[in-house]
Design a protein around this motif. Structure first.
Motif, mmCIF file in Angstrom:
data_model
loop_
_atom_site.group_PDB
_atom_site.id
_atom_site.type_symbol
_atom_site.label_atom_id
_atom_site.label_comp_id
_atom_site.label_asym_id
_atom_site.label_seq_id
_atom_site.Cartn_x
_atom_site.Cartn_y
_atom_site.Cartn_z
ATOM 1 N N TYR A 77 35.402 46.542 37.110
ATOM 2 C CA TYR A 77 36.832 46.954 37.314
ATOM 3 C C TYR A 77 36.571 48.495 38.285
ATOM 4 N N PRO A 78 35.329 49.054 38.020
ATOM 5 C CA PRO A 78 35.576 50.350 38.836
ATOM 6 C C PRO A 78 35.836 50.122 40.351
ATOM 7 N N LYS A 79 35.612 48.639 40.716
ATOM 8 C CA LYS A 79 35.308 48.232 41.872
ATOM 9 C C LYS A 79 36.874 47.689 42.532
ATOM 10 N N ILE A 80 37.717 48.085 41.543
ATOM 11 C CA ILE A 80 39.114 46.857 41.464
ATOM 12 C C ILE A 80 39.783 47.944 42.442
ATOM 13 N N ASP A 81 40.097 47.132 43.932
ATOM 14 C CA ASP A 81 41.199 48.065 45.383
ATOM 15 C C ASP A 81 42.749 47.953 44.229
ATOM 16 N N LYS A 82 43.366 49.506 44.388
ATOM 17 C CA LYS A 82 44.129 50.250 43.472
ATOM 18 C C LYS A 82 45.811 49.695 44.182
ATOM 19 N N ASP A 83 45.242 49.629 45.417
ATOM 20 C CA ASP A 83 46.556 49.011 46.964
ATOM 21 C C ASP A 83 46.639 47.734 46.402
ATOM 22 N N ALA A 84 45.722 47.119 46.873
ATOM 23 C CA ALA A 84 46.032 45.734 46.818
ATOM 24 C C ALA A 84 45.108 45.098 46.207
ATOM 25 N N PRO A 85 45.094 44.800 45.174
ATOM 26 C CA PRO A 85 44.305 44.270 44.473
ATOM 27 C C PRO A 85 43.522 43.001 44.638
ATOM 28 N N PHE A 86 43.975 42.025 44.454
ATOM 29 C CA PHE A 86 43.898 40.463 44.660
ATOM 30 C C PHE A 86 43.548 39.915 45.699
ATOM 31 N N SER A 87 43.962 40.848 47.150
ATOM 32 C CA SER A 87 43.024 40.430 47.897
ATOM 33 C C SER A 87 42.156 40.493 48.595
ATOM 34 N N VAL A 88 42.189 42.233 48.084
ATOM 35 C CA VAL A 88 40.076 42.662 48.744
ATOM 36 C C VAL A 88 39.725 41.657 47.121
ATOM 37 N N ALA A 89 39.983 41.211 46.012
ATOM 38 C CA ALA A 89 39.693 40.945 45.183
ATOM 39 C C ALA A 89 38.481 39.293 45.793
#
Length: 606
Positions: free
Chosen positions: A329-341
Motif C-alpha cells: 500500500y505505501p507504493k500505490i500511486d495516488k494519481d493513476a494507481p492501477f496503471s502504475v501497479a
C-alpha cells in the motif's frame, strides 16, 4: 393571474422559441419594478414562512410543474438503458480517481472495507430514491421528492447542494481524465497542466484538457438523451471488459504478503476513507432524474437503480482487493494507481489498457452526470427558485439545452482551477447531506399523510425523528472529535437511535403504502441510512465543512433576495400558497384544491 393566464403565457413562449429576455429570467410580479421589489423585500418574513409551511403535491410535480418547460421530454428509455446509465454514471469515478490516494495514505488494504461501508450506505439510499422515483417520475429527482414531503425551503437547500455535487463531481472526474490521458501518452500528469506559482497550491495547476473534455460532453448531452444512452452503452461495455481484465490479470500477479498489514491506520482510517470514497458511488441519483424519460417507471427504475448499484459495489470491492494485492500500500500511486501497479509487476503494456478503460469510464461518468445535472436544474427552474429560462426544453432535441450548457460551463471553470482532493471532500459532504434528507423524507411519506395521521401519531413521529437525528449527530460528533477508542458515548447514543426507530415501527401505523415498489423494512432501512450518512459526515475534515458552510450562505443570500420572491409569486399565480393558520394548515394538510375552492385569495386572508 390564474392558471389560464399562465398557460397563455407559455403558449406565447412557445411561439417565440428559445428566447433570452428579461422575462425569461425574472418574469415574476416582484421584479416588474423597483417599487415592487422593495415591497417584496419588506414582506420577506411572511413570504419565507409561507414557503417553509408549503408542501407540494405529487400531482403538482407530475403535471403542473412539468408543464412549465414548454415542451415534453421524450420517453425513450428502458430498464436496460437505466442499468447502463447507472454503471456508466458510477464506475470510473471513485475507483480510478481516489482509490490510490485512500489506500496509500488513509486506510491501506482495508480500503475494500471502506468500499463495503460506502456501498451499504449507497444501496440504502438507492432504495429510498427508487420508491420516490417510481411514484413521482419527474426530472427533479430528490428536489421534487423533498418539495413534496419536507417543503420548499428544505428542497431548495438540498437543490443547491445537488447542483454543487454535480459540478464538483464533474470537475473532479475531468481533472482525473487528464491524469490517465497523460499515462496513456507516457507522460507525467503535470506535463499536461499549466502551473502558476503565484496562486495557492490547491489552485495553481490549471487544466485546459479537462475544459476541452467537458465541452465535448456538453455537445453530446445537448443533442439527444437516447443518443447519449447509445454512446454510454457502447462505452460502458468496453469499460466492463477492461474491468474484467484488471481483475483477472491482477489476481495472476497477486502477492498475499501485501495483505499482512491489512488495516495499518485502524478502524478510524477505514471510516475516513468511507466518507471520501462515497464519491465513488455518486451518480446513481442522476438515473432517478431520467424517470421523466422512462417508458415504464414502475418497472424500469427499480431494475435500473438497484441492478446497477449491485454490479457497481461488487466491481469496486474486487478492484480494490486486486490493487492492494499487486502492490504494497505505501507504493500505490495516488494519481493513476492501477496503471502504475501493472507497470510495477512487470506488465507495462497493461497500463495502456487500464488507462484507456479508465478514460472511457470517466467519459461516461461525465456524460451521465451532464444529463442528470441538467434535469435537476430544469425542474428547480420550473418552480422559479432559479430563472425559468433554465427550464426551457428544446422542441427538436427534447433536451434542456440552457440548463446543460450553464451547468457544464460551471463544471469547466472549477475543473480548470481546483485540486482533486478539495473537490472530493466537498463533494462527499453535499452527497451525504442530500441522501440523509431523502431517507428522512421517505419516513415522513410512509407515516404522515395530511388529514389522516392523528395528532398523537404526528407528535410521536416528530419526537422519534428528532431522537434519530440527534443520536446520529451525537455519534458522528463524538467520532469526529475523539482521538481514542473510547466507546462509552456509543453505548448511550446507539440505543437511543434503536429505541426511536422502534418507536416509529411499533406505535405509529403506516399511513401510506407504496403503490408499486416500496423500500423493505421501513422504518429500519431509511433510519439506518440516516445514521450511516451522518456518521460518515463525522469522518470528513473541518476545512471541507467550512467550504460547505460558505456555499450554504451563498445559497441563502440568493434565496432571500431572488428565489424566495420568484417562487412565492409563481405559487400565488397557480393557487399553491396556503392561507390561514400556518402550521395548523400544514399539519392538517389542506390541499391546494381546497384552498382555491374556498374562494379566498392570499391577499384577502391578510
Amino acid at each position: 393571474m390564474g392558471v389560464d393566464g399562465v398557460i397563455g403565457e407559455d403558449e406565447g413562449l412557445r411561439r417565440r422559441g428559445c428566447s433570452c429576455g428579461k422575462d425569461d429570467f425574472l418574469p415574476e410580479e416582484s421584479f416588474k419594478s423597483w417599487g415592487n421589489y422593495v415591497q417584496a423585500l419588506k414582506e420577506t418574513p411572511n413570504r419565507f414562512m409561507n414557503r417553509v409551511l408549503t408542501r407540494s403535491l405529487d400531482s403538482t410535480e407530475l403535471h403542473e410543474i412539468k408543464a412549465r418547460s414548454q415542451h415534453e421530454m421524450k420517453k425513450n428509455l428502458s430498464w436496460w438503458d437505466l442499468i447502463w446509465f447507472g454503471i456508466g454514471a458510477v464506475i470510473g469515478s471513485g475507483i480510478f480517481v481516489l482509490t490510490g490516494l485512500q489506500a496509500q495514505q488513509v486506510s491501506g488494504p482495508a480500503v475494500v472495507l471502506s468500499f463495503v461501508v460506502s456501498g451499504v450506505s449507497a444501496m440504502l439510499s438507492v432504495f429510498c430514491y427508487t420508491e420516490f422515483a417510481v411514484e413521482i417520475p419527474v426530472a427533479g429527482g430528490s428536489f421534487a421528492y423533498l418539495r413534496v414531503e419536507l417543503g420548499d425551503f428544505i428542497a431548495y437547500i438540498a437543490a443547491g447542494n445537488i447542483l454543487l455535487e454535480y459540478v464538483i463531481g464533474g470537475a473532479a472526474v475531468a481533472r482525473s481524465w487528464t491524469s490517465y490521458f497523460a499515462t496513456l501518452c507516457n507522460h507525467d500528469s503535470d506535463d499536461f497542466v499549466i502551473i502558476v506559482h503565484s496562486m495557492p497550491d490547491d489552485y495553481s495547476k490549471l487544466d485546459p484538457i479537462a475544459v476541452v473534455v467537458v465541452c465535448v460532453i456538453c455537445v453530446l448531452a445537448v443533442l439527444s438523451t437516447k443518443g447519449s444512452s447509445r454512446f454510454n452503452y457502447i462505452a460502458s461495455i468496453i469499460h466492463v471488459i477492461v474491468i474484467l481484465f484488471i481483475i483477472i490479470a491482477g489476481f495472476t500477479k497477486a502477492d498475499t504478503k501485501n495483505y499482512s498489514n491489512f488495516a495499518p491506520f485502524g478502524v478510524r482510517g477505514i471510516f475516513k476513507s468511507s466518507a471520501v470514497l462515497f464519491f465513488a458511488y455518486v451518480g446513481f441519483d442522476a438515473v432517478s432524474t431520467m424517470a421523466e424519460e422512462t417508458k415504464n417507471p414502475a418497472r424500469d427504475i427499480p431494475i435500473g437503480l438497484v441492478g446497477s448499484m449491485a454490479i457497481t459495489t461488487a466491481a469496486y470491492c474486487l478492484l480494490s482487493v486486486v490493487l492492494c494485492l499487486m502492490q504494497p500500500y505505501p507504493k500505490i500511486d495516488k494519481d493513476a494507481p492501477f496503471s502504475v501497479a501493472f507497470e510495477a509487476v512487470g506488465m507495462s503494456w497493461a497500463k495502456y489498457i487500464v488507462a484507456a478503460g479508465a478514460l472511457k469510464g470517466m467519459t461516461t461518468v461525465l456524460l451521465v452526470g451532464a444529463v442528470g445535472q441538467a434535469r435537476y436544474l430544469t425542474h428547480i427552474a420550473r418552480t422559479h427558485m432559479l430563472p425559468p429560462w433554465l427550464a426551457q426544453i428544446h422542441p427538436k432535441t427534447g433536451t434542456p439545452i440552457n440548463a446543460t450548457i450553464v451547468m457544464l460551463i460551471a463544471t469547466a471553470i472549477i475543473a480548470f482551477f481546483t485540486d482533486l482532493k478539495i473537490l472530493a471532500d466537498l463533494l462527499s459532504i453535499s452527497t451525504l447531506f442530500i441522501f440523509l434528507l431523502v431517507a428522512l423524507a421517505l419516513i415522513v411519506r410512509r407515516y404522515y399523510v395530511s388529514g389522516e395521521t392523528s395528532t398523537t401519531d404526528r407528535i410521536i413521529l416528530i419526537t422519534c425523528l428528532i431522537l434519530i437525528l440527534g443520536s446520529s449527530i451525537a455519534t458522528a460528533t463524538y467520532w469526529g472529535v475523539s482521538e481514542n477508542n473510547d466507546w462509552v458515548a456509543y453505548v448511550i447514543t446507539m440505543p437511543i437511535w434503536f429505541l426511536a426507530t422502534a418507536g416509529i415501527a411499533v406505535f405509529i401505523p403506516q399511513a401510506r403504502k407504496p403503490k408499486v415498489w416500496g423500500v423493505p423494512l421501513v422504518p429500519w432501512l431509511p433510519s439506518l441510512s440516516i445514521a450511516i450518512n451522518i456518521f460518515l459526515l463525522g469522518s470528513i475534515n473541518g476545512a471541507s465543512f467550512k467550504r460547505f458552510g460558505i456555499w450554504t450562505c451563498v445559497l441563502l443570500l440568493y434565496y432571500f433576495f431572488f428565489g424566495l420572491h420568484a417562487s412565492y409569486d409563481t405559487a400565488k399565480e397557480l393557487g399553491e400558497n396556503r392561507i390561514g393558520d400556518g402550521w395548523k394548515r400544514v399539519e392538517e394538510g389542506q390541499s391546494v384544491s381546497t384552498v382555491t375552492a374556498s374562494g379566498v385569495s392570499l391577499d384577502e386572508a391578510k
